[in-house]
Write an enzyme that holds these catalytic residues in place. Structure first.
Site, mmCIF file in Angstrom:
data_model
loop_
_atom_site.group_PDB
_atom_site.id
_atom_site.type_symbol
_atom_site.label_atom_id
_atom_site.label_comp_id
_atom_site.label_asym_id
_atom_site.label_seq_id
_atom_site.Cartn_x
_atom_site.Cartn_y
_atom_site.Cartn_z
ATOM 1 N N ASN A 114 66.438 76.478 29.116
ATOM 2 C CA ASN A 114 65.679 75.622 28.186
ATOM 3 C C ASN A 114 64.623 74.755 28.864
ATOM 4 O O ASN A 114 63.529 74.597 28.342
ATOM 5 C CB ASN A 114 66.623 74.790 27.307
ATOM 6 N N GLU B 4 76.431 69.721 34.348
ATOM 7 C CA GLU B 4 75.667 69.128 33.243
ATOM 8 C C GLU B 4 75.810 70.084 32.070
ATOM 9 O O GLU B 4 75.242 71.171 32.080
ATOM 10 C CB GLU B 4 74.183 68.979 33.629
ATOM 11 N N CYS C 237 70.089 69.708 25.248
ATOM 12 C CA CYS C 237 71.457 69.178 25.098
ATOM 13 C C CYS C 237 71.437 67.721 24.679
ATOM 14 O O CYS C 237 72.444 67.196 24.218
ATOM 15 C CB CYS C 237 72.276 69.395 26.364
ATOM 16 N N GLU D 21 72.777 63.215 37.878
ATOM 17 C CA GLU D 21 71.606 63.773 38.539
ATOM 18 C C GLU D 21 70.457 62.797 38.430
ATOM 19 O O GLU D 21 70.526 61.820 37.689
ATOM 20 C CB GLU D 21 71.189 65.083 37.854
#
Ligand code: ADP
Length: 503
Positions: free
Chosen positions: A171, A268, A303, A482
């Protein structure tokens, strides 16, 4: 080793189709293009037309081994280089990425269907920023001194982990790769990246660009299917850390494989991010914020997409009407066209999955599906995976559309009366990635921000990942952070204690 010379242009290319062809059939290993050892390839399809634009090398365990061995060889010398020098090289990459920003953006648009102006160019720009940010952090790889005894010098030092396996989704492929490889490299690790099946080309191109600055083998890139190429990467004995972005299901498989080897894994994963709108919000700003939050320009394929929006009852009807009108004004069309706001869904499989959610929502008694914007009329795009954004009302907390991640341009708006009840609904989810609150009452906003179960809560804004803000979910949305200095130190280094007895 089978070897093919680079056929890609030195200066930025303006033709993504030619570039896609030039990038066909190869991995990037040891600073060179290398075909899959099996010789196998798979199709890369332009989702706006359904036409194949390239063949990607189909990696398997043999390619993984070649890439990991190479990264392992390169790691010793890379780790020996002074940390600030490593950082300076990573920093230099940012300037090269900026020079190629438009080229990379066109290639992202071609392979993912994300609109050039609203999404792909922005992504390429953020990638340069991330390289710049981490490039400046070489000097921050500090340890501590420990007051053990007066005649004993006791210190901790931060050392790299070794070879990092980085598995990325489709994505936001460049951005998510950058969040992994830039800090991993600055910390003295080398990296093997496994791109997503649907989006291997831009990642390959950027690796080639980085290879003009960074030593060969520092990062290698493989394309291929998850079980055949991703799984052997995680399982390889020389891979000492895995960093993964993708679905919860695959994340669990990766975490299990990492646990088997006792190596750390940063995960993630998905999200079902709530957006909570109070009647006292700045109405126009909040409607605009809802469009950004829902990532309609990315077809909702995020997300952190605000896929469940809770609006305080007094402004509910006005909010739904205004939002529908705002999405109606968005232009759906060729992702490479500057006029386009909304491009396509990534793949047929994803398209079918999103349509199934919409069909289920439509079939729910009491539900209304507000379809927005308009399909493109260009005949060249008739096989494209375009889908009108849908705003649902009349669904409640029992609906699968409210509970599960759709990863498409579909959001559900529900009214609420009581802040405590809406907080409970927002937290009643297996996910905990992101949330946003929209109110001018910062006392209420901050109170809820503290109690929302999410890794990132924003009040009166909903931006995408920013360098130096730790990013990562709680609950099923992931493990680890992150994007920040702390993330680099925690997830890409290990501490060693050294004691010197001077008595
Ligand atoms: P999505 O549903 O968005 O495609 P996935 O989690 O399946 O998300 O994929 C994310 C990344 O994980 C991709 O690069 C994919 O190839 C990879 N992957 C899929 N299965 C595995 C696996 N068993 N082991 C390692 N990586 C995998």
């Amino acid at each position: 080793m089978l070897d093919t010379p680079a056929r890609t242009p030195e200066p930025p290319s303006t033709d993504p189709f030619a570039l896609a062809t030039a990038l066909s059939g190869v991995h990037f290993i040891g600073g060179r293009f290398v075909p899959a050892r099996s010789g196998r390839t798979f199709a890369v399809v332009n989702p706006a037309t359904g036409i194949e634009v390239a063949r990607a090398a189909e990696g398997d365990a043999a390619d993984v081994d070649a890439a990991v061995q190479d990264a392992h060889r390169a790691q010793k010398a890379w780790a020996k280089m002074p940390a600030r020098k490593r950082g300076a090289l990573v920093y230099q990459c940012a300037a090269l990425i900026r020079t190629h920003q438009d080229e990379l953006a066109r290639l992202i648009a071609l392979e993912t269907g994300k609109a050039l102006r609203t999404e792909s160019r922005v992504e390429a720009g953020v990638v340069a920023d991330i390289f710049e940010f981490f490039g400046g952090l070489g000097g921050e790889l500090k340890g501590e001194s420990v007051p053990f005894a007066p005649d004993v010098l006791s210190v901790t030092v931060r050392q790299p982990l070794g070879v990092v396996g980085a598995i990325i989704p489709w994505n936001v492929p460049l951005l998510l790769m950058a969040l992994k490889i830039a800090p991993a490299l600055v910390a003295g690790n080398t990296v093997v990246v496994k791109s997503a099946e649907e989006a291997p080309l831009t990642v390959l191109r950027i690796c080639e660009l980085l290879g003009r600055i960074l030593p060969p083998g520092c990062f290698n890139m493989l394309s291929g299917q998850g079980p055949e190429c991703g799984a052997p990467l995680v399982a390889h004995p020389l891979v000492r850390k895995v960093t993964f972005t993708g679905s919860v299901e695959t994340g669990k498989i990766v975490a299990k494989a990492a646990a088997e080897k006792l190596i750390p894994a940063t995960l993630e994963l998905g999200g079902k991010s709530p957006m909570i709108v109070f009647a006292d919000c700045d109405f126009a700003k909040t409607v605009a914020g809802a469009l950004t939050s829902m990532r309609f320009t990315r077809q909702g394929q995020s997300c952190t997409a605000a896929s469940r929006i809770y609006v305080e009852r007094p402004i509910f009807d006005a909010f739904v009407a205004e939002m529908k009108q705002a999405v109606d004004r968005m232009v759906m069309g060729d992702p490479l066209d500057e006029k386009t706001d909304i491009g396509t869904i990534i793949s047929q499989g994803q398209f079918d999955k999103v349509q199934a959610f919409v069909a289920e929502g439509r079939a729910t008694p009491g539900a209304t599906a507000h379809e927005c914007s308009a399909m493109p009329t260009d005949p060249a795009l008739k096989k494209g995976l375009f889908m009108r954004p849908v705003i649902f009302t009349g669904l409640d907390a029992t609906s699968r559309l409210v509970r599960e991640e759709i990863f498409g341009p579909v959001t559900v708006i529900q009214p609420f009366d009581d802040p405590e009840a809406v907080l409970a609904e927002a937290n009643d989810s297996e996910y905990g990635l992101a949330a946003s609150l929209w109110t001018n009452n910062l006392k209420v906003g901050l109170d809820l921000a503290h109690r929302l179960e999410a890794g990132l809560v924003q009040i009166n804004q909903n931006l995408v990942v920013q360098a130096n803000l730790s990013y990562g979910g709680v609950k099923s949305s992931g493990l680890g952070k992150e994007a920040s200095l702390e993330a680099m130190l925690e997830h890409f280094t290990q501490k060693k204690t050294i004691m010197v007895n001077m008595a």
